[in-house]
Design a protein around this motif. Sequence first.
Motif, short mmCIF file in Angstrom:
data_model
loop_
_atom_site.label_atom_id
_atom_site.label_comp_id
_atom_site.label_asym_id
_atom_site.label_seq_id
_atom_site.Cartn_x
_atom_site.Cartn_y
_atom_site.Cartn_z
N MET A 89 -11.24 -3.84 -15.92
CA MET A 89 -10.17 -4.07 -14.96
C MET A 89 -10.55 -5.18 -13.98
O MET A 89 -9.72 -6.05 -13.66
CB MET A 89 -9.85 -2.78 -14.20
N GLU A 90 -11.80 -5.19 -13.53
CA GLU A 90 -12.26 -6.28 -12.65
C GLU A 90 -12.22 -7.61 -13.39
O GLU A 90 -11.81 -8.63 -12.81
CB GLU A 90 -13.71 -6.01 -12.22
N GLY A 91 -12.64 -7.61 -14.65
CA GLY A 91 -12.62 -8.84 -15.43
C GLY A 91 -11.21 -9.39 -15.60
O GLY A 91 -10.99 -10.61 -15.49
N VAL A 92 -10.25 -8.51 -15.85
CA VAL A 92 -8.86 -8.94 -15.98
C VAL A 92 -8.36 -9.55 -14.67
O VAL A 92 -7.74 -10.61 -14.66
CB VAL A 92 -7.97 -7.75 -16.40
N ARG A 93 -8.67 -8.88 -13.56
CA ARG A 93 -8.20 -9.38 -12.26
C ARG A 93 -8.83 -10.72 -11.90
O ARG A 93 -8.16 -11.65 -11.45
CB ARG A 93 -8.51 -8.35 -11.16
N ARG A 94 -10.13 -10.86 -12.12
CA ARG A 94 -10.84 -12.06 -11.70
C ARG A 94 -10.65 -13.24 -12.65
O ARG A 94 -10.59 -14.39 -12.21
CB ARG A 94 -12.35 -11.77 -11.59
N HIS A 95 -10.57 -12.96 -13.93
CA HIS A 95 -10.65 -14.05 -14.90
C HIS A 95 -9.39 -14.25 -15.75
O HIS A 95 -9.33 -15.18 -16.54
CB HIS A 95 -11.85 -13.84 -15.83
N ILE A 96 -8.41 -13.36 -15.59
CA ILE A 96 -7.16 -13.55 -16.34
C ILE A 96 -5.97 -13.59 -15.38
O ILE A 96 -5.32 -14.62 -15.21
CB ILE A 96 -6.97 -12.45 -17.41
N GLN A 320 -8.84 7.41 -11.49
CA GLN A 320 -7.82 6.66 -10.76
C GLN A 320 -8.35 5.85 -9.57
O GLN A 320 -7.91 4.72 -9.35
CB GLN A 320 -6.68 7.58 -10.32
N PRO A 321 -9.30 6.39 -8.76
CA PRO A 321 -9.81 5.55 -7.66
C PRO A 321 -10.45 4.25 -8.14
O PRO A 321 -10.22 3.19 -7.55
CB PRO A 321 -10.84 6.47 -6.97
N SER A 322 -11.26 4.32 -9.20
CA SER A 322 -11.90 3.11 -9.71
C SER A 322 -10.86 2.13 -10.25
O SER A 322 -10.95 0.92 -10.03
CB SER A 322 -12.91 3.47 -10.81
N PHE A 323 -9.88 2.65 -11.01
CA PHE A 323 -8.82 1.78 -11.52
C PHE A 323 -8.08 1.09 -10.37
O PHE A 323 -7.81 -0.12 -10.43
CB PHE A 323 -7.83 2.58 -12.36
N LEU A 324 -7.73 1.86 -9.35
CA LEU A 324 -7.01 1.31 -8.20
C LEU A 324 -7.82 0.22 -7.51
O LEU A 324 -7.32 -0.90 -7.28
CB LEU A 324 -6.71 2.44 -7.21
N GLU A 331 -13.22 -2.43 -2.48
CA GLU A 331 -14.51 -1.81 -2.75
C GLU A 331 -14.30 -0.46 -3.44
O GLU A 331 -13.44 0.33 -3.04
CB GLU A 331 -15.28 -1.60 -1.43
N ASP A 332 -15.11 -0.19 -4.47
CA ASP A 332 -14.96 1.07 -5.21
C ASP A 332 -15.66 2.19 -4.45
O ASP A 332 -16.75 2.63 -4.79
CB ASP A 332 -15.54 0.92 -6.62
N ASP A 333 -14.99 2.64 -3.40
CA ASP A 333 -15.54 3.67 -2.51
C ASP A 333 -14.74 4.96 -2.71
O ASP A 333 -13.57 5.04 -2.32
CB ASP A 333 -15.45 3.20 -1.06
N ALA A 334 -15.37 5.96 -3.33
CA ALA A 334 -14.67 7.22 -3.61
C ALA A 334 -14.31 7.97 -2.33
O ALA A 334 -13.45 8.85 -2.36
CB ALA A 334 -15.55 8.11 -4.50
#
Length: 428
Positions: A89-96, A320-324, A331-334
């Motif tokens: 998901m991070e890769g899609v956001r940053r690089h696509i 869901q928190p990580s996906f969001l 920041e991936d903060d639970a």
Amino acid sequence: METKEPLVQESLSHGQKEKLTFAEYMKSLGPGTIVAAGIIGPGTVTTASVAGATYGYQTVWILVLACIIAYFYQEPALRITVYKNMTIMEGVRRHISPWGAAFLFLTILVGVIAFQAGNFIGAGLAMNFFVPGVSISVWACILAVLALVISWVGVYRIMENIMTAAVVSMALAFVITAFSSGPDLGQLVTEGFSLTIPGGDIWLVAALVATTLPPNIVLALSVFTKKRNSGKTRLDGGHEKKLKLARFDLGINSAILALITVGIVIAAGTVIFPTGQVIASAADMAVQLTPLLGRYAGILFALGLFAAGFTSGLYQISLQPSFLNDAFGWEDDARAVRSKLIMILAALSPVVIIFLFGSAPIQLVITAQALNGVALPIVAVFVLVLLNKKAFLGDKVNSRKQNISFGAITCIVVILGLQVLLRLFGVI
């Protein structure tokens, strides 16, 4: 922020190769186990039960093939996550595309809200088998709240241990049930691996493959792999060693996934298929095994159904928190308020749906299926694009052989996505 391994660790991959011990292989098990537990939900148990009850052993080869496809569909996520310390998901956001990442998140969230009711109702059906005095709806709500509490703690190791125990219990429950049913091993081999399509139903093949390929499994595996490689659960060694261990974890759990689904088919094919009885759900399977094989078989199957439903629900809440956060660059903060709110939504919206409708309303399920039909090929295409971005992966980009193999997998999931959409619109 991306992290890099010390150069001394990486140098080992360019000369002598690190020898891995049995203990290291065992320690590597975790992310693949969680995803396998998430895949095997009440829908998978029902699909395998119906296939076995309707066609006997003839669908065994299809499920084995589906689990092999699932392995090769997920494996590239390991390469991206291990080498770049970044989720898909991070890769899609940053690089696509940030919009692409947002679309994937919202699509998956709608599916979670729709299908979570089915997960907890499935687990509630199993508990109702043991304690009939408590209604299925009440059990479903209790289990949804329990899953929320476990997710709220937010400790990766706790999640991993729960999922491992669940996968082991499902394997034992369904495999023991399968072999206690007394299958004809010769017939199992000749029919199960005949490579024929039962009744010429090509869409049955698609359904069985689809049940092992939910749209979010690649995204989920990258999340849990990243979590595993951070903090106290971090594996020692360089990227090549970590990738080898991650592939081992995925391979073992893909084999267990095949073992569980094939076990369900064998039990249904041995006990239910000869009687001509109709199976409409996993709960029907547990009930009908009881008079035919004895109460212990029904108990085992119900235990497996409980583990399937509860762990799938827990898996979706925890993701869901990580996906969001990954989709929107937070920041991936639970412990963040946004993370807690999305967990509450994923856990308690099914409770509201169950109380209002008794199950997920058909229109919501249809909408979720349509979105899943769109999301599955889009995820595959995004992963394929990331695997070929030299500016992103450097010399770890796909080779021609890897592009051909993953391109074939992408074609399969595009066909599956089209099949879902065409069925929903009544074209087929």
